[in-house]
Design an enzyme around this catalytic site. Structure first.
Site, mmCIF file in Angstrom:
data_model
loop_
_atom_site.group_PDB
_atom_site.id
_atom_site.type_symbol
_atom_site.label_atom_id
_atom_site.label_comp_id
_atom_site.label_asym_id
_atom_site.label_seq_id
_atom_site.Cartn_x
_atom_site.Cartn_y
_atom_site.Cartn_z
ATOM 1 N N ARG A 135 38.848 40.955 43.847
ATOM 2 C CA ARG A 135 37.759 39.970 43.204
ATOM 3 C C ARG A 135 36.657 39.858 44.117
ATOM 4 N NH1 ARG A 135 38.780 41.333 38.970
ATOM 5 N NH2 ARG A 135 40.197 42.671 40.197
ATOM 6 N N GLU B 32 42.188 46.006 29.016
ATOM 7 C CA GLU B 32 43.263 45.455 29.827
ATOM 8 C C GLU B 32 44.832 46.038 29.136
ATOM 9 O OE1 GLU B 32 42.861 43.988 32.436
ATOM 10 O OE2 GLU B 32 41.147 42.673 32.232
ATOM 11 N N LYS C 56 34.576 49.337 34.448
ATOM 12 C CA LYS C 56 35.101 49.493 33.018
ATOM 13 C C LYS C 56 34.583 48.776 31.938
ATOM 14 C CE LYS C 56 39.154 46.301 33.668
ATOM 15 N NZ LYS C 56 39.178 45.427 32.499
#
Length: 731
Positions: A605, A216, A36
């Site tokens: 992650r 976000e 993104k």
DNA sequence: CAATTGACCTTTTTT
DNA sequence: AGGTCAATTG
């Protein structure tokens, strides 16, 4: 020069579609690791390159300063000649808006602890019990109202408690106004008001920002949402990027339903879904996907990768927290030795900050370079908060919170009763504490002398700040306040080893002021203070530093690491018990779902290797807690996991005194503690302040002064002793 | 009356 | 374990 062709090579179809959809509202539902940031970056570059907007006509909002800086740097690389710098966090954007719109006195930003002190004062003043009205709790309640743009009048005043609460809230607003202070929430609210109350100014900004991009978006709160609506009132070129599965800031007012409502807000909105993950290998993703099917409140999605299965997740079980930490560190050592990874590839993640200590100790023990990112950051260190309090008082003599913090730091012989006198005088004359101090008489000779010096210090610094830059003012303050002198005793020796770090921090603060005035246009003290208030530990985090990263699950959002350790995967830690015991069942379900998302953020992650660890028992506030594995572990398919049980205890010789020494010498926050001098005993016969030494009888300690062949050493748990150098050896 | 010491109490995440 | 607040000391 960029062409559409370049873009086609760099982006997949979905990403390309998102980039090329320039006009109108666009919602990008971007799963973890789906690129993104890349899409946002390319989109900005595309807008500029195609001449659709000049750099300063694009407003990009990110979640952290670090993300903002990164985006600036990466765009600068793509378009070297273009000066794109308008990337902000919501908070820094509002600071800019507010400093442009108000011509009044520059405001000060109160952090959480300033806010709590003020609330505590108010509760005391109202003669309320601060157990029943716990300042931390009240603070977060007020914050929740503010994040919904609701003033005290929104509190339904039906009970004594609610009436008191409304009064605390009201008084809080009044006092903040007097102190000319904004808390984090106020920045957003007042940014919004600046738009609402000043139409010409607002229109100017609305016309300026032809394109608005927000990252976000799942963690936006109501106040921020209203602000965005104001900015985009005439202009529907709004792109938002988010992932409802990664909404983890509800406690801060984040409301992911805002994102899920985007298509209702903008019926003409286009929606692009990014589900190809470029970060993790197959088994990691499979685990993440499976975990999230347990959440009810979400948009269904399944991430996929073409990277192949990769390694299974390693699940490791340890007898206690200490061996967990030690084994994680040994595992890192082992993987480094194999040569496939470097220190910077590793992240050790945990749910609560208090878990970090054990890992820190284990890293020091094994000589692993590490960095803790988070809670006890540089700007939270006592000495740094003291200096900022001085500067706040310099900015505003009415700031009673700042005054009370530093009136007796360094010690001026003004204790509780003196302060009480000052408070009473101030209250009866309706002036601030500092003003009261200037007028009052009747202190002892010694006190009067100190008070006069203090007043002069504040006033002189004020004058300097008015004519010179922030660095000059900060330097003057630090030098004239003799704050560093107070770290030494009459003999000119450091009071204890701990003060070595404090001194280093004070110097570092001065450096940061110098840094600020060389990089920013606004060189004022107010600008500097606003800047540091909005900085977080993460902003200074540099993934190329070559150290293992230790941080909370929350802080890792947006980051990625080749090897990730998710630690303390136990019931009551994740999900944390505070999030499971809500008043209603649906609330605690929401709490658990948020914890699950947090765990999901942790899992996603990892690029190549993922470890999950838990301990069968661990120390908690001095008590031993027995733990059970997190319920989330059972939600991960068995064939994603390889279980390794290790009941080995670290070698006896390594446990014990080491813990204490590491705590005493541990530098706050950002400092990299790696010392590659190893354990070799040197031939040195002279020592410097700060040297770590051992003595046959007294054990380990830190040199706090050294002269004429002897050194004064602060021994761990044994106090300070003066020792002939030849009996000491350096570690 | 300021500074120091001992009893008590806490429960998470952060721009 | 660590920070805060009241009792105690100099």
């Amino acid at each position: 020069m960029l062409s559409e062709l370049d873009f086609k090579n760099e982006l997949n179809d979905r990403q390309l579609e998102a980039v090329l959809t320039t006009d109108g509202p666009l919602l990008i539902l971007a799963g973890a690791g789906s690129g993104k940031t890349r899409v946002l970056m390319y989109k900005i570059a595309w807008l500029i390159e195609k001449g659709l907007a000049r750099p300063n006509e694009i407003l990009a909002v990110t979640f952290t300063n670090k993300a903002a800086d990164e985006m600036k740097t990466r765009i600068a690389k793509m378009l070297p000649e273009c000066n794109f710098h308008y990337v902000n966090t919501f908070h820094s954007f509002c600071v800019k808006v507010l400093s442009a719109s108000t011509k009044e006195n520059p405001f000060i930003i109160y952090d959480d602890s300033d806010k709590k002190s003020l609330i505590k004062d108010i509760i005391k003043q109202m003669n309320l019990d601060d157990n029943e009205y716990a300042p931390a709790k009240i603070s977060s309640i007020i914050s929740n109202y503010k994040n919904r743009m609701q003033g005290p009048e929104y509190i339904e005043q039906t009970t004594v408690e609610s009436i008191n609460l409304a009064n605390i809230y009201k008084t809080y607003l009044d006092k903040m106004a007097i102190n000319n202070a904004f808390d984090f929430d106020d920045l957003i609210i007042n940014g919004y008001k600046a738009f609402k109350n000043d139409e010409p100014f607002a229109d100017q900004l609305r016309n300026r920002f032809k394109y608005v991009l927000i990252d976000e978006y799942q963690d936006i709160n109501t106040a921020q949402y209203m602000l965005v609506k104001e900015i985009c009132r005439n202009n529907k070129n709004i792109t938002v990027v988010g992932d409802d599965d990664q909404s983890i800031y509800k406690f801060r007012g984040a409301d992911m339903s805002i994102m899920l409502r985007f298509e209702k807000d903008y019926p003409e909105a286009k929606v692009v879904r990014l589900e190809q993950n470029y970060r993790s290998t197959g088994k990691i993703l499979e685990a993440a996907n499976a975990l999230m099917t347990n959440n009810k409140m979400r948009k269904k999605k399944t991430l996929w990768t073409d990277k192949g299965d990769g390694e299974k997740i390693n699940l490791m079980i340890y007898p206690d927290g200490k061996s967990e930490a030690h084994s994680v560190v040994m595992k890192i050592k082992e993987l480094i030795k194999k040569g496939d990874f470097k220190y910077g590839d590793f992240a050790v993640l945990y749910r609560t900050n208090s878990q970090s200590r054990l890992f820190e100790e284990a890293c020091r023990q094994e000589g692993i370079p590490y960095k803790i990112i988070g809670a006890n950051s540089f700007y939270n260190a006592k000495e740094i908060k003291d200096i900022t309090a001085y500067l706040h008082l310099v900015m505003n003599k009415k700031d009673n919170i700042a005054f009370k913090r530093i009136i007796n730091v360094p010690k001026r012989g003004l204790g509780d009763s003196a302060i009480k006198r000052i408070e009473e005088f101030a209250e009866s004359s309706e002036i601030s504490l500092f003003e009261a101090l200037e007028e009052m008489i009747g202190f002892t000779t010694k006190q009067t002398e100190e008070i006069n010096k203090f007043i002069k210090l504040i006033n002189d610094t004020t004058e300097i700040a008015e004519i010179a830059d922030a660095y000059t003012a900060v330097k003057y303050l630090i030098e004239s306040s003799k704050i560093k002198d107070s770290f030494y005793n009459e003999e000119g020796e450091l009071i204890s080893a701990e003060y070595l770090n404090r001194e280093a921090n004070v110097d570092e603060f001065m450096n940061s002021a110098q840094d600020y005035v060389t990089t920013y246009e606004d060189k004022s003290l107010a600008g500097f203070l606003a800047n540091i208030s909005l900085q977080s530990d993460l902003d200074h985090y540099n993934e190329n530093e070559g150290t293992v990263s230790l941080m909370t699950f929350h802080l890792t959002k947006g980051l990625e690491f080749p090897v990730v350790f998710l630690t303390g995967i136990e019931e009551n830690i994740i999900p944390h018990f505070m999030s499971t015991k809500a008043k209603t069942q649906s609330l605690s379900l929401a709490g658990i779902e948020e914890e699950r998302r947090l765990f999901y953020v942790g899992i996603t992650r990892a690029e190549k290797l993922l470890f999950m660890t838990y301990a069968l028992k661990r120390m908690n506030r001095g008590l031993m807690d027995y733990s059970t594995p997190s319920r989330f572990l059972s939600e991960i398919p068995d064939d994603c996991i390889k279980k390794i049980e290790d009941r080995k205890i670290p070698p006896r010789s390594l446990v014990g005194t080491y813990n204490k020494i590491s705590r005493m010498t541990s530098l706050k926050g950002q400092k990299n503690m790696f010392d590659n001098s190893g354990m070799a005993i040197s031939e040195e016969t002279s020592f410097e302040v700060g040297d770590k030494v051992t003595h046959n009888i007294f054990g380990k300690g830190i040199v706090i002064s050294s002269k004429n062949g002897t050194s004064k050493v602060d021994f761990i748990g044994k106090g300070t002793k003066t020792i002939v150098n030849s009996f000491l050896s350096k570690i």
